[in-house]
Motif scaffolding. Structure first.
Motif, PDB file in Angstrom:
ATOM      1  N   TYR A  52       0.839  -1.209   0.000  1.00  0.00           N
ATOM      2  CA  TYR A  52       0.000   0.000   0.000  1.00  0.00           C
ATOM      3  C   TYR A  52       0.871   1.254   0.000  1.00  0.00           C
ATOM      4  CZ  TYR A  52      -3.863   3.039   1.612  1.00  0.00           C
ATOM      5  OH  TYR A  52      -4.815   4.031   1.746  1.00  0.00           O
ATOM      6  N   LEU A  53       1.845   1.290   0.896  1.00  0.00           N
ATOM      7  CA  LEU A  53       2.701   2.467   1.022  1.00  0.00           C
ATOM      8  C   LEU A  53       3.592   2.659  -0.205  1.00  0.00           C
ATOM      9  CD1 LEU A  53       3.767   2.073   4.767  1.00  0.00           C
ATOM     10  CD2 LEU A  53       2.022   3.596   3.824  1.00  0.00           C
ATOM     11  N   LEU A  54       4.122   1.565  -0.745  1.00  0.00           N
ATOM     12  CA  LEU A  54       4.987   1.657  -1.920  1.00  0.00           C
ATOM     13  C   LEU A  54       4.209   2.139  -3.138  1.00  0.00           C
ATOM     14  CD1 LEU A  54       7.112  -1.599  -1.496  1.00  0.00           C
ATOM     15  CD2 LEU A  54       7.887   0.761  -1.148  1.00  0.00           C
ATOM     16  N   ALA A  55       2.980   1.680  -3.284  1.00  0.00           N
ATOM     17  CA  ALA A  55       2.159   2.123  -4.417  1.00  0.00           C
ATOM     18  C   ALA A  55       1.910   3.625  -4.340  1.00  0.00           C
ATOM     19  CB  ALA A  55       0.828   1.365  -4.433  1.00  0.00           C
ATOM     20  N   ILE A  56       1.600   4.133  -3.157  1.00  0.00           N
ATOM     21  CA  ILE A  56       1.378   5.571  -2.999  1.00  0.00           C
ATOM     22  C   ILE A  56       2.638   6.346  -3.335  1.00  0.00           C
ATOM     23  CG2 ILE A  56       0.880   7.393  -1.334  1.00  0.00           C
ATOM     24  CD1 ILE A  56      -0.922   5.423   0.134  1.00  0.00           C
ATOM     25  N   THR A  57       3.773   5.934  -2.766  1.00  0.00           N
ATOM     26  CA  THR A  57       5.028   6.658  -2.974  1.00  0.00           C
ATOM     27  C   THR A  57       5.440   6.661  -4.437  1.00  0.00           C
ATOM     28  OG1 THR A  57       5.740   6.038  -0.741  1.00  0.00           O
ATOM     29  CG2 THR A  57       7.443   6.799  -2.269  1.00  0.00           C
ATOM     30  N   ALA A  58       5.334   5.512  -5.099  1.00  0.00           N
ATOM     31  CA  ALA A  58       5.812   5.398  -6.470  1.00  0.00           C
ATOM     32  C   ALA A  58       4.916   6.116  -7.470  1.00  0.00           C
ATOM     33  CB  ALA A  58       5.947   3.919  -6.853  1.00  0.00           C
ATOM     34  N   LEU A  59       3.626   6.260  -7.162  1.00  0.00           N
ATOM     35  CA  LEU A  59       2.668   6.718  -8.173  1.00  0.00           C
ATOM     36  C   LEU A  59       2.100   8.105  -7.936  1.00  0.00           C
ATOM     37  CD1 LEU A  59       0.634   3.399  -8.623  1.00  0.00           C
ATOM     38  CD2 LEU A  59       2.347   4.344 -10.179  1.00  0.00           C
ATOM     39  N   ILE A  60       2.305   8.703  -6.772  1.00  0.00           N
ATOM     40  CA  ILE A  60       1.553   9.906  -6.430  1.00  0.00           C
ATOM     41  C   ILE A  60       1.859  11.081  -7.359  1.00  0.00           C
ATOM     42  CG2 ILE A  60       3.211  10.746  -4.690  1.00  0.00           C
ATOM     43  CD1 ILE A  60       0.659  11.522  -3.022  1.00  0.00           C
ATOM     44  N   VAL A  61       3.101  11.225  -7.805  1.00  0.00           N
ATOM     45  CA  VAL A  61       3.424  12.311  -8.731  1.00  0.00           C
ATOM     46  C   VAL A  61       2.810  12.039 -10.107  1.00  0.00           C
ATOM     47  CG1 VAL A  61       5.282  13.553  -9.917  1.00  0.00           C
ATOM     48  CG2 VAL A  61       5.533  12.910  -7.514  1.00  0.00           C
ATOM     49  N   SER A  62       2.920  10.814 -10.573  1.00  0.00           N
ATOM     50  CA  SER A  62       2.404  10.458 -11.898  1.00  0.00           C
ATOM     51  C   SER A  62       0.895  10.628 -11.972  1.00  0.00           C
ATOM     52  CB  SER A  62       2.787   9.011 -12.240  1.00  0.00           C
ATOM     53  OG  SER A  62       4.190   8.846 -12.222  1.00  0.00           O
ATOM     54  N   VAL A  63       0.185  10.179 -10.942  1.00  0.00           N
ATOM     55  CA  VAL A  63      -1.269  10.329 -10.987  1.00  0.00           C
ATOM     56  C   VAL A  63      -1.669  11.790 -10.807  1.00  0.00           C
ATOM     57  CG1 VAL A  63      -1.683   7.968 -10.219  1.00  0.00           C
ATOM     58  CG2 VAL A  63      -1.561   9.795  -8.516  1.00  0.00           C
ATOM     59  N   GLY A  64      -0.825  12.558 -10.092  1.00  0.00           N
ATOM     60  CA  GLY A  64      -1.096  13.985  -9.998  1.00  0.00           C
ATOM     61  C   GLY A  64      -1.045  14.656 -11.360  1.00  0.00           C
ATOM     62  N   ARG A  65      -0.018  14.330 -12.139  1.00  0.00           N
ATOM     63  CA  ARG A  65       0.091  14.876 -13.488  1.00  0.00           C
ATOM     64  C   ARG A  65      -1.027  14.347 -14.390  1.00  0.00           C
ATOM     65  NH1 ARG A  65       0.481  18.896 -16.663  1.00  0.00           N
ATOM     66  NH2 ARG A  65       1.360  18.436 -18.717  1.00  0.00           N
ATOM     67  N   LEU A  66      -1.404  13.085 -14.211  1.00  0.00           N
ATOM     68  CA  LEU A  66      -2.496  12.517 -15.002  1.00  0.00           C
ATOM     69  C   LEU A  66      -3.789  13.285 -14.752  1.00  0.00           C
ATOM     70  CD1 LEU A  66      -3.337  10.263 -16.959  1.00  0.00           C
ATOM     71  CD2 LEU A  66      -3.840   8.837 -14.952  1.00  0.00           C
ATOM     72  N   GLY A  67      -3.995  13.730 -13.526  1.00  0.00           N
ATOM     73  CA  GLY A  67      -5.171  14.536 -13.219  1.00  0.00           C
ATOM     74  C   GLY A  67      -5.171  15.853 -13.967  1.00  0.00           C
ATOM     75  N   ASP A  68      -3.975  16.461 -14.144  1.00  0.00           N
ATOM     76  CA  ASP A  68      -3.882  17.692 -14.924  1.00  0.00           C
ATOM     77  C   ASP A  68      -4.244  17.446 -16.385  1.00  0.00           C
ATOM     78  OD1 ASP A  68      -3.010  19.126 -12.695  1.00  0.00           O
ATOM     79  OD2 ASP A  68      -0.893  18.725 -13.112  1.00  0.00           O
ATOM     80  N   VAL A  69      -4.013  16.227 -16.852  1.00  0.00           N
ATOM     81  CA  VAL A  69      -4.256  15.900 -18.260  1.00  0.00           C
ATOM     82  C   VAL A  69      -5.712  15.523 -18.503  1.00  0.00           C
ATOM     83  CG1 VAL A  69      -3.673  14.292 -20.127  1.00  0.00           C
ATOM     84  CG2 VAL A  69      -1.857  15.226 -18.667  1.00  0.00           C
ATOM     85  N   VAL A  70      -6.275  14.640 -17.670  1.00  0.00           N
ATOM     86  CA  VAL A  70      -7.629  14.128 -17.928  1.00  0.00           C
ATOM     87  C   VAL A  70      -8.707  14.851 -17.132  1.00  0.00           C
ATOM     88  CG1 VAL A  70      -6.654  11.841 -18.384  1.00  0.00           C
ATOM     89  CG2 VAL A  70      -7.580  12.340 -16.119  1.00  0.00           C
ATOM     90  N   GLY A  71      -8.322  15.644 -16.131  1.00  0.00           N
ATOM     91  CA  GLY A  71      -9.291  16.337 -15.296  1.00  0.00           C
ATOM     92  C   GLY A  71      -9.262  15.837 -13.868  1.00  0.00           C
ATOM     93  N   HIS A  72      -9.228  16.771 -12.915  1.00  0.00           N
ATOM     94  CA  HIS A  72      -9.083  16.404 -11.507  1.00  0.00           C
ATOM     95  C   HIS A  72     -10.317  15.681 -10.972  1.00  0.00           C
ATOM     96  CE1 HIS A  72      -6.285  20.133 -11.560  1.00  0.00           C
ATOM     97  NE2 HIS A  72      -5.590  19.037 -11.813  1.00  0.00           N
ATOM     98  N   ARG A  73     -11.510  16.186 -11.286  1.00  0.00           N
ATOM     99  CA  ARG A  73     -12.730  15.548 -10.798  1.00  0.00           C
ATOM    100  C   ARG A  73     -12.874  14.140 -11.369  1.00  0.00           C
ATOM    101  NH1 ARG A  73     -17.984  14.976 -12.811  1.00  0.00           N
ATOM    102  NH2 ARG A  73     -19.681  15.091 -11.255  1.00  0.00           N
ATOM    103  N   ARG A  74     -12.628  14.014 -12.645  1.00  0.00           N
ATOM    104  CA  ARG A  74     -12.765  12.718 -13.301  1.00  0.00           C
ATOM    105  C   ARG A  74     -11.811  11.696 -12.694  1.00  0.00           C
ATOM    106  NH1 ARG A  74     -11.823  14.395 -18.065  1.00  0.00           N
ATOM    107  NH2 ARG A  74     -13.995  14.758 -18.614  1.00  0.00           N
ATOM    108  N   LEU A  75     -10.568  12.103 -12.469  1.00  0.00           N
ATOM    109  CA  LEU A  75      -9.593  11.146 -11.925  1.00  0.00           C
ATOM    110  C   LEU A  75      -9.890  10.825 -10.466  1.00  0.00           C
ATOM    111  CD1 LEU A  75      -7.152   9.485 -12.693  1.00  0.00           C
ATOM    112  CD2 LEU A  75      -5.684  11.318 -11.860  1.00  0.00           C
ATOM    113  N   LEU A  76     -10.376  11.800  -9.694  1.00  0.00           N
ATOM    114  CA  LEU A  76     -10.733  11.499  -8.302  1.00  0.00           C
ATOM    115  C   LEU A  76     -11.838  10.451  -8.251  1.00  0.00           C
ATOM    116  CD1 LEU A  76     -10.438  12.028  -5.279  1.00  0.00           C
ATOM    117  CD2 LEU A  76     -12.181  13.806  -5.496  1.00  0.00           C
ATOM    118  N   LEU A  77     -12.838  10.583  -9.115  1.00  0.00           N
ATOM    119  CA  LEU A  77     -13.904   9.583  -9.165  1.00  0.00           C
ATOM    120  C   LEU A  77     -13.336   8.203  -9.497  1.00  0.00           C
ATOM    121  CD1 LEU A  77     -16.720  11.606 -10.966  1.00  0.00           C
ATOM    122  CD2 LEU A  77     -16.910  10.504  -8.723  1.00  0.00           C
TER     123      LEU A  77
END
Length: 463
Positions: A52-77
């Motif tokens: 759980y912790l490794l997945a958060i650490t490894a992916l949090i920046v990438s998914v943050g940028r993905l939210g900028d690309v596809v939309g923050h609300r959409r990715l949060l859902l």
């Protein structure tokens, strides 16, 4: 005056933050039960937490940028949905390794929730009330951390270990409903491409570093050193890729922004200190002060409880005093607590530990609300996701590094090969050295904050 939509949106973000923090603490208390249920060793079952912790650490920046690309609300859902479905898969897992795989998916959902929660604050809350919103989110994170052990213990005792994962399902469904009804729709302007190669390299780099810091618990054998070398080389490759990329995952020019870089650095340093209380506290309370497990647990719960109580007032202070002044006040309070712990004689007992711990935790709650506000307040909507991801990464790296570094310092200070067999005075000496180092880290954060503020003033004057 808050509107109904603003309250509903903040409730959604708060619930998302609560779920992601609860996912760590509630599973931690269930490790002994899981070891028995799957007839597994602790070395194997601890991967339920590490995945759980490794997945958060490894992916949090990438998914943050993905939210900028596809939309923050959409990715949060998508993130809340993934977290909820993964929780069901965890509860239904027939083997330990399928449970670990489901926890990896759950951690991926949690990474999305953490990054998008911070990114969306600027879209749902006016700038004048952002400090209060950050305080609320900090309170919910602390509640999730402190509630997990108690709630997990009750659920396991009454319903079995699957219940610690199934509890997330109704909360996840509620968060999805709130998001659909109250979060603002994503804008549909043309968005940049997603940097797949940079994402892959950064994910592997962060994973290598996190594994290097967590495997072996502060003992650096050849595997740890090899992983650390991979992380260093991976960082160099990532920088090279980002310089050449047309639409980079992280625009390196952002890191030249002194307030942003200072905010990330201070966050990493301060969370390393917070981790020291979690690493050293149980050994000091049981080994030096002779508390039983229940007593030590009650004392350890003081920190999250104080953070939960202080979070909202801290946010109000940020709105009233300003982010920088509040951050410095928080760091000074933490410094007083960290300097007090080594100075208080062991004869003062539990109060001699709890009072400095309260100062450290209250100061951290104020610093976190202020630093999050300072970092996120003036970020453009196109960069909110990746900046939020970097801020979350700085905290996670601080926790991971702090666990390894402070554990090593504690072992050196106690001068004992086996902490469990160490004498009370040796454990107390280890605690003193650990928090002396912690005070130095907070001092470094204060210096960074002062330099950042002066640099910002000089830049503003020259403009």
């Amino acid at each position: 005056m808050k509107s109904r939509s603003e309250r509903g949106a903040l409730a959604c973000l708060s619930l998302s933050m609560l779920l992601s923090s609860l996912g760590t603490s509630i599973a931690n208390v269930g490790l002994p039960t899981l070891a028995e249920a799957f007839s597994a060793s602790f070395q194997h079952v601890q991967w339920v937490l590490l995945a759980y912790l490794l997945a958060i650490t490894a992916l949090i920046v990438s998914v943050g940028r993905l939210g900028d690309v596809v939309g923050h609300r959409r990715l949060l859902l998508m993130g809340v949905t993934l977290f909820t479905v993964a929780s069901v898969l965890c509860a239904l897992a027939p083997t330990l390794w399928l449970l670990i795989a489901a926890r990896t998916l759950q951690g991926t959902g949690a990474a999305i929730m953490m990054a998008m929660t911070m990114a969306l604050v600027g879209e749902v809350v006016p700038k004048a009330r952002m400090g209060r919103a950050m305080g609320v989110l900090g309170t919910m994170s602390a509640i999730g951390t402190s509630l997990g052990p108690t709630l997990g213990g009750l659920l396991i005792a009454n319903s079995g270990w699957p219940a610690i994962f199934l509890i997330n399902v109704p909360l996840g469904v509620l968060a999805i409903g709130l998001a659909v009804h109250f979060l603002p729709n994503d804008h549909h302007e043309k968005r940049a491409d997603f940097d797949v190669l940079g994402t892959l390299v950064l994910t592997l780099t962060l994973l290598a570093y996190a594994l290097a810091m967590t495997l072996g618990r502060a003992r650096f054998d050849p595997l740890n050193m090899a992983l650390l070398l991979v992380a260093v080389l991976g960082l160099g490759v990532f920088v090279f890729i980002e310089r050449k990329a047309e639409s980079p995952l992280v625009q390196l020019t952002l890191l030249r922004n002194l307030p942003l870089s200072a905010g990330f650095a201070m966050s990493a340093l301060v969370t390393s200190v917070v981790m020291a209380t979690l690493v050293v506290g149980p050994f000091y309370l049981t080994g030096a002060l002779a508390l039983d497990a229940v007593g030590a647990g009650l004392v350890m719960s003081t920190g999250p409880l104080i953070a939960a109580l202080v979070g909202i007032p801290a946010g109000r202070c940020v709105d009233r005093w300003g982010a920088h002044r509040s951050a410095m006040c928080g760091l000074m309070t933490m410094l007083i607590g960290a300097c007090s712990l080594p100075a208080v004689p062991m004869g003062f007992g539990v109060p001699g530990y709890v009072v400095p711990l309260a100062a450290i935790t209250a100061g951290y709650a104020l610093f976190q609300a202020a630093n999050n506000t300072a970092v996120m307040a003036d970020v453009t909507p196109q960069q909110r996701g990746v900046i939020s991801g970097l801020l979350g990464l700085s905290r996670n790296l601080g926790l991971i590094t702090g666990a390894s570094l402070m554990g090593a310092v504690f072992a050196v200070g106690s001068a004992s090969g086996d902490i469990l067999q160490a004498q009370p005075e040796a454990i107390a000496q280890g605690m003193r050295l650990t928090f002396t180092v912690a005070a130095g880290l907070i001092g470094a954060a204060l210096i960074i904050g002062v330099i950042s503020q002066r640099g910002s003033r000089i830049a503003a004057t020259s403009c």
